[in-house]
Scaffold this motif. Structure first.
Motif, mmCIF file in Angstrom:
data_model
loop_
_atom_site.group_PDB
_atom_site.id
_atom_site.type_symbol
_atom_site.label_atom_id
_atom_site.label_comp_id
_atom_site.label_asym_id
_atom_site.label_seq_id
_atom_site.Cartn_x
_atom_site.Cartn_y
_atom_site.Cartn_z
ATOM 1 N N GLN A 94 0.849 -1.165 0.000
ATOM 2 C CA GLN A 94 0.000 0.000 0.000
ATOM 3 C C GLN A 94 0.893 1.224 0.000
ATOM 4 O OE1 GLN A 94 -2.391 0.359 3.464
ATOM 5 N NE2 GLN A 94 -3.544 2.037 2.644
ATOM 6 N N VAL A 95 0.619 2.161 -0.905
ATOM 7 C CA VAL A 95 1.357 3.404 -0.958
ATOM 8 C C VAL A 95 0.695 4.358 0.026
ATOM 9 C CG1 VAL A 95 2.172 5.265 -2.423
ATOM 10 C CG2 VAL A 95 1.901 2.994 -3.383
ATOM 11 N N ILE A 96 1.464 4.811 1.035
ATOM 12 C CA ILE A 96 0.881 5.665 2.058
ATOM 13 C C ILE A 96 1.381 7.089 1.973
ATOM 14 C CG2 ILE A 96 0.413 3.795 3.647
ATOM 15 C CD1 ILE A 96 2.899 4.528 5.181
ATOM 16 N N GLY A 97 2.295 7.381 1.060
ATOM 17 C CA GLY A 97 2.770 8.745 0.908
ATOM 18 C C GLY A 97 3.438 8.939 -0.434
ATOM 19 N N GLY A 98 3.381 10.162 -0.935
ATOM 20 C CA GLY A 98 4.015 10.478 -2.207
ATOM 21 C C GLY A 98 2.996 10.934 -3.228
ATOM 22 N N ALA A 99 3.481 11.502 -4.305
ATOM 23 C CA ALA A 99 2.598 12.031 -5.339
ATOM 24 C C ALA A 99 1.916 10.900 -6.097
ATOM 25 C CB ALA A 99 3.398 12.891 -6.314
#
Length: 167
Positions: free
Chosen positions: A1-6
């Motif tokens: 899961q991507v939890i930060g970033g553009a």
């Protein structure tokens, strides 16, 4: 899961020890995959952000092994109990209920960890949105003040008498 970033997306792939591609996803923000290990060896897990080289990503992942681990350590207490036939409840029943409780506790810990990851992603998104909202609010406030001063100046200039008075 991507939890930060553009964009909150990343490429993901999983390869077997022999190099066979088991899972391949492109530009996903989260995913759950179940893989039966058919080969012995090291599986290769890859998160790829090469499509977005400008922004960095913060990724949460968790490996869950469903097979029972360290069975010998869990059975060491059984040897200490001697007279099994004197008890109303069999030791096997107690052992089974303890094992069930342990597996449920492990599952609840995993779910709480997953919920913490969701919360971290949402918090990062809210913080970045707050920064953008504050910036554009400041820009709008600046424009509003400039327009107010321009209006006052224009109104004053309408009522000025520019004629030269000759007496």
């Amino acid at each position: 899961q991507v939890i930060g970033g553009a964009g909150l997306d990343v490429d993901f792939s999983l390869e077997s020890p022999s190099g066979l591609l088991l899972v391949s996803e492109h530009r996903k923000s989260d995913g759950v995959h179940t893989v039966e290990p058919t080969e012995a060896g090291d599986y290769k897990l890859c998160f790829d952000n090469s499509f977005s080289t400008i922004s960095e990503k913060l990724v949460f992942f968790e490996l869950i092994f469903d097979s029972a681990q360290d069975e010998d350590d869990g059975d060491s207490w059984v040897e200490a109990v001697e007279p099994e036939d004197m008890l109303d409840i069999k030791i096997e029943d107690i052992k089974e209920s303890i094992e069930t409780m342990r597996s449920r506790l492990e599952r609840s810990i995993q779910m709480q960890t997953l919920l913490r990851a969701f919360e971290a992603r949402d918090r990062n998104l809210q913080e970045s949105n707050l920064g953008r909202v504050n910036f554009w609010s400041a820009v709008n406030l600046g424009v509003l003040v400039v327009v107010a001063f321009l209006q006052v100046y224009m109104l004053k200039s309408l009522f000025e008498d520019k004629r030269t008075v000759r007496t």
